[in-house]
Scaffold this motif. Sequence first.
Motif, PDB file in Angstrom:
ATOM      1  N   LEU A  52       0.813  -1.219   0.000  1.00 43.27           N
ATOM      2  CA  LEU A  52       0.000   0.000   0.000  1.00 43.27           C
ATOM      3  C   LEU A  52       0.847   1.270   0.000  1.00 43.27           C
ATOM      4  CD1 LEU A  52      -2.781  -0.959   2.600  1.00 43.27           C
ATOM      5  CD2 LEU A  52      -2.939  -0.967   0.099  1.00 43.27           C
ATOM      6  N   GLN A  74      -9.053  -3.330   2.946  1.00 41.22           N
ATOM      7  CA  GLN A  74      -7.634  -3.126   2.633  1.00 41.22           C
ATOM      8  C   GLN A  74      -6.807  -2.837   3.882  1.00 41.22           C
ATOM      9  OE1 GLN A  74      -8.660  -0.084  -0.512  1.00 41.22           O
ATOM     10  NE2 GLN A  74      -6.959  -1.071  -1.596  1.00 41.22           N
ATOM     11  N   LEU A 118      -8.720   4.232   0.821  1.00 40.41           N
ATOM     12  CA  LEU A 118      -8.694   2.815   1.177  1.00 40.41           C
ATOM     13  C   LEU A 118     -10.009   2.380   1.819  1.00 40.41           C
ATOM     14  CD1 LEU A 118      -5.075   2.428   2.615  1.00 40.41           C
ATOM     15  CD2 LEU A 118      -5.867   2.114   0.266  1.00 40.41           C
TER      16      LEU A 118
END
Length: 545
Positions: free
Chosen positions: A229, A241, A237
């Motif tokens: 990420l 996630q 996000l």
Amino acid sequence: MTGGGGAAEVRPRRRGTMVAPGVGILLMPARLVLMLLLLSASEPSQICNSGCSCKDEKIKAHSVQNEGKKVNCSKEELLELPDASLLPSNTVSLILSNNKIQTLKNGSFIGLAALERLDLKHNLISTIMPGAFQGLSELRRLDLSNNRIGCLTGNMFQGLTNLAKLNLSGNIISTLDSEVFEELPSLKRVNFNSDYLTCDCGLRWVPSFLQSRSAQIGSETLCAYPSILRREPLNRLTESQLSCDGPLELHTLILLPSQGQVVFKGDQLPFHCTAALVDNVTALHWRHNGQVVTSNPEKGVQLGNNVVHDCTLITSELILFNVHVEASGEWECVVSTGRGNTSHQVEIVVLENSAPFCPEDKVVNSRGEFRWPRTMAGITSHQYCLQLRYPSLSVEGGSEQKKASRYCDRSGKWQEGDYSNCLYTSGITRVLHTFILRPINASNAVTVARQVRTYTLEAESFTDSVSMLYVAEIMDKLMEHVTQQRELSKVMVEMGSNLMQVNDQILTVAQKEKRACSSLSILWRRWPGLSYIVMLKTSLCLQGT
């Protein structure tokens, strides 16, 4: 509960005082006068006339135009906040950026009820006590960026009921609890970008927070970890996630020494380990050849307690005194967390004293102080440029520290070290070094000469012989353009005169080590009409060697 604090102590640079000739009155540096006024002045106007600038600033409250004060105390090397009672009561903007403030105490701003903007960026703040902002009910904008803040709790922002913009970027924040913003009902925008920001389950509250409130997280707040990420904007996000299901990935794990070491029987060997603080059960342990290491004074093993730094890092120190041959093998720093374990290892070889070696040696030069340990013949030793209390604790977002190196030759004699990666300890020398690297031509010669002349005005306070050498080299380059530019000649005469203020001892060292006086003497011979005193002092410098 406090906001935590760094383990490193920041000490202010000491400044000298002067005595007026014949009267015995102490003349203190301007910034010291400012500090005393901030702490003891009885009238706010004294602050406005002594370093901090105060200007009128128009504000609009409830559709009515009012006038308040903007107080700017930026870049004044303040070590602590000014007493709020000494500031104008109608202060609406307070600028305290680029100072050396470390702590915000409870009630620091009581009495500044009209304050709407508070700028504290680029300080050394690591501790924010609960209630530090009490009394600032009108505050709209708060900038705490680029400090050392790692610990944040909700009670730190008590009383900021109208705060709309909050900037926490550039600190060492790795994660945040949702409660941090509970005391900020009017918050519209917040940023907390950090080199340590870990976008995992610890930030799973963010998407729902954005949906339930009108607040926004700025798009410049990017994930630093996990790697999958990295550089992703946090505000984009989803909850899925922001997970802790992947492999354990730490934003920091440093073991020093980082490379295999050869040491001698009887030596002292320190180990330092720094790791990310993942959760409240994170701990550091040590192993030797797979066996758990514990403190054992009888065997010369000293194991320190884990130390948490700013709610972001955890460190541990292990010292082996009077190393035995049995200490050879793999030494390992193990990080245990609620999400799993990881570790770093280093190989150590212990030699008997019969092997040829270079003895311990201490070197002090313009790049710092270096303590070279006893080193086996044929080995190049490395030392960090900065000698820190916690050498594995990086203060630059995980960037690797620079090292000096020195070779121990086959006969057991130290060769000259390579210190080129280390910065000069003198600020003036560092600046002059940039001029050495700059090309000088007819179009910029006068400009460069004027800039260097400014630094030679402080020649009396030169503490580094290299500064003298650099000025001599710069003047040598400038000489090529003297005949074409009359002003350049005048500026260089002033530079030469300023150099004669340099302490005689520094001059002597500069001549012995770098032949700086010889270089200047050659310049003076090419320069008819130079003042007699300059020629004389240069001659004395040469005679002193």
